[in-house]
Design a protein around this motif. Structure first.
Motif, PDB file in Angstrom:
ATOM      1  N   GLU A   1     -13.678  10.898   0.844  1.00 37.04           N
ATOM      2  CA  GLU A   1     -13.647   9.513   1.299  1.00 37.04           C
ATOM      3  C   GLU A   1     -12.250   8.909   1.253  1.00 37.04           C
ATOM      4  OE1 GLU A   1     -16.414   7.514  -1.191  1.00 37.04           O
ATOM      5  OE2 GLU A   1     -18.135   8.723  -0.554  1.00 37.04           O
ATOM      6  N   ALA A   2     -11.417   9.457   0.364  1.00 36.95           N
ATOM      7  CA  ALA A   2     -10.081   8.873   0.221  1.00 36.95           C
ATOM      8  C   ALA A   2      -9.142   9.840  -0.473  1.00 36.95           C
ATOM      9  CB  ALA A   2     -10.147   7.562  -0.560  1.00 36.95           C
ATOM     10  N   VAL A   3      -7.850   9.589  -0.276  1.00 37.75           N
ATOM     11  CA  VAL A   3      -6.785  10.321  -0.960  1.00 37.75           C
ATOM     12  C   VAL A   3      -6.083   9.340  -1.886  1.00 37.75           C
ATOM     13  CG1 VAL A   3      -4.650  11.639  -0.685  1.00 37.75           C
ATOM     14  CG2 VAL A   3      -6.469  11.829   1.037  1.00 37.75           C
TER      15      VAL A   3
ATOM     16  N   ALA B   1       5.557  10.885  -1.427  1.00 39.09           N
ATOM     17  CA  ALA B   1       4.212  10.496  -1.867  1.00 39.09           C
ATOM     18  C   ALA B   1       3.472  11.724  -2.383  1.00 39.09           C
ATOM     19  CB  ALA B   1       3.455   9.852  -0.713  1.00 39.09           C
ATOM     20  N   LYS B   2       2.990  11.656  -3.597  1.00 38.00           N
ATOM     21  CA  LYS B   2       2.309  12.793  -4.209  1.00 38.00           C
ATOM     22  C   LYS B   2       0.818  12.501  -4.387  1.00 38.00           C
ATOM     23  CE  LYS B   2       6.455  14.468  -6.532  1.00 38.00           C
ATOM     24  NZ  LYS B   2       7.081  14.872  -7.814  1.00 38.00           N
TER      25      LYS B   2
ATOM     26  N   GLY C   1      -1.068   4.864  -7.435  1.00 41.31           N
ATOM     27  CA  GLY C   1      -2.313   4.124  -7.290  1.00 41.31           C
ATOM     28  C   GLY C   1      -2.767   3.824  -5.879  1.00 41.31           C
ATOM     29  N   GLU C   2      -1.923   4.058  -4.872  1.00 39.72           N
ATOM     30  CA  GLU C   2      -2.361   3.751  -3.503  1.00 39.72           C
ATOM     31  C   GLU C   2      -3.533   4.646  -3.112  1.00 39.72           C
ATOM     32  OE1 GLU C   2      -0.760   3.343   1.112  1.00 39.72           O
ATOM     33  OE2 GLU C   2       0.642   3.907  -0.480  1.00 39.72           O
ATOM     34  N   ARG C   3      -4.502   4.033  -2.457  1.00 39.75           N
ATOM     35  CA  ARG C   3      -5.706   4.742  -2.011  1.00 39.75           C
ATOM     36  C   ARG C   3      -5.749   4.736  -0.489  1.00 39.75           C
ATOM     37  NH1 ARG C   3     -11.276   3.937  -0.920  1.00 39.75           N
ATOM     38  NH2 ARG C   3     -12.633   5.472  -1.952  1.00 39.75           N
ATOM     39  N   ILE C   4      -5.768   5.922   0.102  1.00 41.89           N
ATOM     40  CA  ILE C   4      -5.786   6.058   1.558  1.00 41.89           C
ATOM     41  C   ILE C   4      -7.163   6.535   1.980  1.00 41.89           C
ATOM     42  CG2 ILE C   4      -4.772   7.244   3.550  1.00 41.89           C
ATOM     43  CD1 ILE C   4      -2.236   7.560   1.812  1.00 41.89           C
TER      44      ILE C   4
END
Length: 443
Positions: free
Chosen positions: A218-220, A206-207, A225-228
């Motif tokens: 607030e997020a990575v 995962a990059k 496209g995944e938002r953590i």
């Protein structure tokens, strides 16, 4: 201008032990050591501080003990070195001359090259006490923590924070293996399983593309496209040598590391380099190796300090080695393991054995798993992996590293005597090193 026999720049493990060696072996020499910060933490145990298992005041790095060793200690930043005149210049404008200079300037955190790393709530490793205390507060108040990087430091933070603070943690590793890529599939899978059983989400391959937030993170955002969501991001993606002084002084460098000979002398004869800033070589095959761990730095300091009066102690290369803890189990490696051996094209065989960390079973013995790596043909021992729930792992890793450095073979390993005592060692009828050697020879 004040003159010193030896000037050491940097008070970390390399600089500390360089001073100790000089003062022990050559007590007549005047030693000056300069460190740019005064109140520091021991880096390796910062995860224990953050998890609440250690107080910051109990984890202070003992840099002030350098004065007790008889050195002149100054908390000041060195801004330049003049090799031609054997002088250093400090930030406050002071000038000092030397007969021998030891550069032990340490490391800098590798930066993540994406947008958003300047947001509040984004942290790199920093061993100043002030920074660690601030991080303790941040972790305590955070709900969701993202850790970028899956190496030993990341594993330590994720394991301890998840177990003792019960936070929601996501580890994001760009490669397909955690643990800095040094463990084979079964060991690495076990580490991953233990983290996941503690509630840690482990993402491999995962990059990170962006850190999002308005003022505070607030997020990575990941490639794909995944938002953590995360209100705290810890970035632990490795280290770079802090070699600016050396570069500016026109010392020979390679990939940022100061090039040294087998006595740790740089391209300028009266300047030595030790620890994270120096280029190391593997004792397994002589290939360049970063060696950016405290144990190597501590060793380098002793070598450099001893060699300030002339070349007396030789660097025979390093054996990569390390230990980490996940879920109350210890994982260690020494030398070259499966992935690296395969990548380098070695013809090798892995031989594993499951023993115990004590005996007999009724005394509370627990399983100990050991894999040894031997070169086919010569039978030379070149690496090992070990897993157990006891602290026997660390001395076993140290032992194997010494055997790898010596180039011992499977036949020689069979004749090795290992101490046996029921509560603390494997049983004499199932000593793991000898059993693995026997398995190799049998094959």
């Amino acid at each position: 201008m004040e003159h010193f026999d030896v000037i050491v720049v940097g008070g970390g493990p390399a600089g500390f032990n360089a001073v100790k060696a000089v003062r022990s072996l050559y007590p007549e020499k005047r030693v000056l050591v300069l460190n740019d910060r005064e109140d520091l933490q021991i880096p390796c145990s910062i995860p224990y501080v953050v998890a609440g298992l250690l107080k910051p005041e109990d984890n202070r790095y003992p840099v002030k003990k350098l004065a007790e060793l008889g050195a002149t200690l100054l908390f000041e930043r060195v801004v330049s070195v003049n090799p031609q005149e054997s002088r250093i210049f400090t930030e406050s404008g002071k000038l000092y001359s030397y007969d021998r200079l030891v550069l032990a300037t340490g490391w800098l955190p590798r930066r993540l090259p994406v947008e958003g790393t300047d947001l509040e709530g984004v942290y790199y490793i920093d061993n100043s006490t002030e920074a660690v205390i601030n991080l303790v507060k941040e972790v305590a108040s955070a709900k969701r923590i993202a850790i970028v990087g899956g190496g030993f430091i990341s594993i330590g933070f994720a394991d301890l924070i998840s177990r003792f603070l019960k936070k929601e943690i996501t580890v994001i590793e760009a490669s397909h293996r955690i643990g800095s890529g040094v463990f084979s599939g079964d060991f690495e899978s076990e580490m991953t399983s233990l983290l996941e059983s503690a509630g840690v989400r482990v993402l491999k391959g995962a990059k990170v593309t962006t850190l999002e937030g308005s003022g505070r993170v607030e997020a990575v955002l990941l490639e794909g496209g995944e938002r953590i969501e995360a209100d705290l991001v810890l970035i632990f993606i490795g280290f770079l040598p802090n070699s600016k002084l050396a570069v500016d002084a026109s010392l020979k460098v390679d990939r940022g590391f100061v090039v040294v000979d087998r006595f740790l002398r740089s391209s300028v004869d009266n300047i030595l380099a030790a620890g994270n800033v120096a280029l190391h070589y593997s004792a397994v095959d002589g290939a360049p190796w970063p060696g950016m761990v405290a144990s190597v730095s501590a060793r380098d300091g002793r070598i450099a300090g001893a060699n300030t009066a002339g070349p007396v102690v030789e660097d025979r290369g390093i054996v990569p080695a390390g230990v980490t803890e996940v879920g109350g189990r210890f994982f260690g490696f020494a030398g070259y393991t499966q992935e690296l051996l395969s990548g380098k094209g070695f013809d090798f065989k892995k031989c594993g054995v499951t023993s115990a960390d004590a005996y007999p079973k009724a005394i509370g013995a627990k399983p100990l798993k050991l894999d040894l790596y031997f070169l086919k043909g010569s039978g030379r021992l070149v690496g090992a992996e070990v897993e157990a729930s006891s602290r026997y792992v660390a001395p076993l890793v140290d032992l194997v590293a010494g055997l790898v450095e010596r180039g011992i073979t499977a036949y020689e390993l069979l004749s090795k005597v290992s101490v046996a005592f029921p509560p603390v060692t494997p049983p004499p009828l199932l000593q793991p090193l000898q059993e693995a050697a026997l398995a190799f020879l049998r094959s």
